[in-house]
Design a protein around this motif. Structure first.
Motif, PDB file in Angstrom:
ATOM      1  N   ALA A   1      -0.476   8.004 -21.371  1.00 16.60           N
ATOM      2  CA  ALA A   1       0.493   9.033 -21.786  1.00 16.60           C
ATOM      3  C   ALA A   1       1.861   8.757 -21.184  1.00 16.60           C
ATOM      4  CB  ALA A   1      -0.007  10.415 -21.380  1.00 16.60           C
ATOM      5  N   GLU A   2       1.890   8.354 -19.938  1.00 16.18           N
ATOM      6  CA  GLU A   2       3.175   8.062 -19.283  1.00 16.18           C
ATOM      7  C   GLU A   2       3.847   6.853 -19.934  1.00 16.18           C
ATOM      8  OE1 GLU A   2       6.426   8.714 -17.296  1.00 16.18           O
ATOM      9  OE2 GLU A   2       4.712  10.070 -17.271  1.00 16.18           O
ATOM     10  N   ARG A   3       3.070   5.845 -20.280  1.00 19.18           N
ATOM     11  CA  ARG A   3       3.636   4.676 -20.945  1.00 19.18           C
ATOM     12  C   ARG A   3       4.256   5.068 -22.288  1.00 19.18           C
ATOM     13  NH1 ARG A   3      -0.295   0.164 -22.783  1.00 19.18           N
ATOM     14  NH2 ARG A   3       0.199   0.860 -24.859  1.00 19.18           N
ATOM     15  N   PHE A   4       3.566   5.939 -23.015  1.00 18.05           N
ATOM     16  CA  PHE A   4       4.093   6.358 -24.311  1.00 18.05           C
ATOM     17  C   PHE A   4       5.259   7.331 -24.180  1.00 18.05           C
ATOM     18  CE2 PHE A   4      -0.059   4.699 -25.659  1.00 18.05           C
ATOM     19  CZ  PHE A   4       0.411   3.778 -26.590  1.00 18.05           C
ATOM     20  N   ARG A   5       5.414   7.960 -23.030  1.00 17.42           N
ATOM     21  CA  ARG A   5       6.586   8.820 -22.785  1.00 17.42           C
ATOM     22  C   ARG A   5       7.868   7.990 -22.916  1.00 17.42           C
ATOM     23  NH1 ARG A   5       7.030  13.568 -20.256  1.00 17.42           N
ATOM     24  NH2 ARG A   5       4.932  13.358 -19.424  1.00 17.42           N
ATOM     25  N   ARG A   6       7.843   6.767 -22.392  1.00 15.68           N
ATOM     26  CA  ARG A   6       9.021   5.889 -22.494  1.00 15.68           C
ATOM     27  C   ARG A   6       9.320   5.545 -23.951  1.00 15.68           C
ATOM     28  NH1 ARG A   6       6.409   3.973 -17.944  1.00 15.68           N
ATOM     29  NH2 ARG A   6       5.459   2.201 -19.012  1.00 15.68           N
TER      30      ARG A   6
ATOM     31  N   ASP B   1       2.594  16.339 -26.992  1.00 17.05           N
ATOM     32  CA  ASP B   1       1.541  15.566 -27.645  1.00 17.05           C
ATOM     33  C   ASP B   1       1.030  14.415 -26.788  1.00 17.05           C
ATOM     34  OD1 ASP B   1       1.726  17.042 -30.065  1.00 17.05           O
ATOM     35  OD2 ASP B   1       3.417  15.793 -30.710  1.00 17.05           O
ATOM     36  N   LEU B   2       1.749  14.084 -25.728  1.00 16.57           N
ATOM     37  CA  LEU B   2       1.449  12.863 -24.988  1.00 16.57           C
ATOM     38  C   LEU B   2       0.078  12.862 -24.317  1.00 16.57           C
ATOM     39  CD1 LEU B   2       4.951  11.974 -23.549  1.00 16.57           C
ATOM     40  CD2 LEU B   2       3.739  10.925 -25.472  1.00 16.57           C
ATOM     41  N   GLU B   3      -0.399  14.000 -23.875  1.00 15.93           N
ATOM     42  CA  GLU B   3      -1.743  14.040 -23.290  1.00 15.93           C
ATOM     43  C   GLU B   3      -2.774  13.600 -24.341  1.00 15.93           C
ATOM     44  OE1 GLU B   3      -4.922  17.322 -21.668  1.00 15.93           O
ATOM     45  OE2 GLU B   3      -2.809  17.648 -21.193  1.00 15.93           O
ATOM     46  N   GLY B   4      -2.640  14.119 -25.550  1.00 13.35           N
ATOM     47  CA  GLY B   4      -3.539  13.733 -26.638  1.00 13.35           C
ATOM     48  C   GLY B   4      -3.364  12.278 -27.040  1.00 13.35           C
ATOM     49  N   VAL B   5      -2.138  11.792 -27.019  1.00 14.46           N
ATOM     50  CA  VAL B   5      -1.868  10.382 -27.329  1.00 14.46           C
ATOM     51  C   VAL B   5      -2.590   9.486 -26.316  1.00 14.46           C
ATOM     52  CG1 VAL B   5      -0.045   8.624 -27.294  1.00 14.46           C
ATOM     53  CG2 VAL B   5       0.296  10.751 -28.575  1.00 14.46           C
ATOM     54  N   GLY B   6      -2.484   9.831 -25.035  1.00 11.73           N
ATOM     55  CA  GLY B   6      -3.167   9.050 -23.999  1.00 11.73           C
ATOM     56  C   GLY B   6      -4.674   9.047 -24.190  1.00 11.73           C
TER      57      GLY B   6
END
Length: 174
Positions: A45-50, A11-16
């Protein structure tokens, strides 16, 4: 049909994408354009991965079909000067989905999780001039203080909303 579900790596691509869309829509003319222009969905997206990897945090997405249209995250209160157990860290909905109940549903899901984790009270910090901040007032939040946030050398005033009972936040969603 919109579903609210725990965020996953895919989902992270969409979150970004939603994060950048929402900031550029809501904060144009408020946040320096130098910052908004630099925003990159991949970096977001990378920030939200953490965030996704932190077990202390709740992270939910709203999905329509296979597309992420909103997200919310929260966890233990990080704003020490304001008394609360939990904090809503992020709440963003794609502009094309505003005023359709997506934000309320995401907040309700966070409230449920906060209750399950034993949190009693909740705060959220938002820009004072955020055109969408009345959303928190409609959910029963009370302004309890102010802070500031510096973006590219511009100091922006923020307000802090609080709910003394996380259950009140959940009930207002219905």
């Amino acid at each position: 049909m919109i579903s609210i579900q725990p965020a996953r790596l895919e989902d992270l691509e969409g979150v970004g994408r939603v994060h950048v869309e929402a900031w550029r829509h809501a904060y144009a003319g408020l946040v320096p354009s130098s910052f908004l222009d630099r925003m990159d969905p991949k970096v977001s997206a990378e920030r939200f991965r953490r965030r996704l990897a932190d077990p202390r945090q709740a992270f939910w997405v709203a999905v329509a079909g296979a597309r992420v249209i909103g997200f919310a995250s929260g966890g233990p209160n990080r704003v020490e000067e304001f008394d609360a157990d939990a904090e809503i860290y992020t709440l963003y909905v794609s502009p094309s989905w505003h005023r359709q109940g997506v934000g309320r549903r995401l907040v309700a899901q966070l409230a449920d999780e906060f209750q399950q984790r034993g949190h009693q009270s909740v705060v959220v910090v938002t820009f004072r001039d955020n055109p969408w901040r009345r959303f928190y007032e409609r959910l029963g939040g009370t302004v309890i203080g102010e802070k500031t946030f510096d973006i590219d050398g511009v100091v922006l005033p923020e307000v802090v909303y609080r709910w003394s009972d996380v259950g009140d936040l959940r009930v207002r969603e219905r």
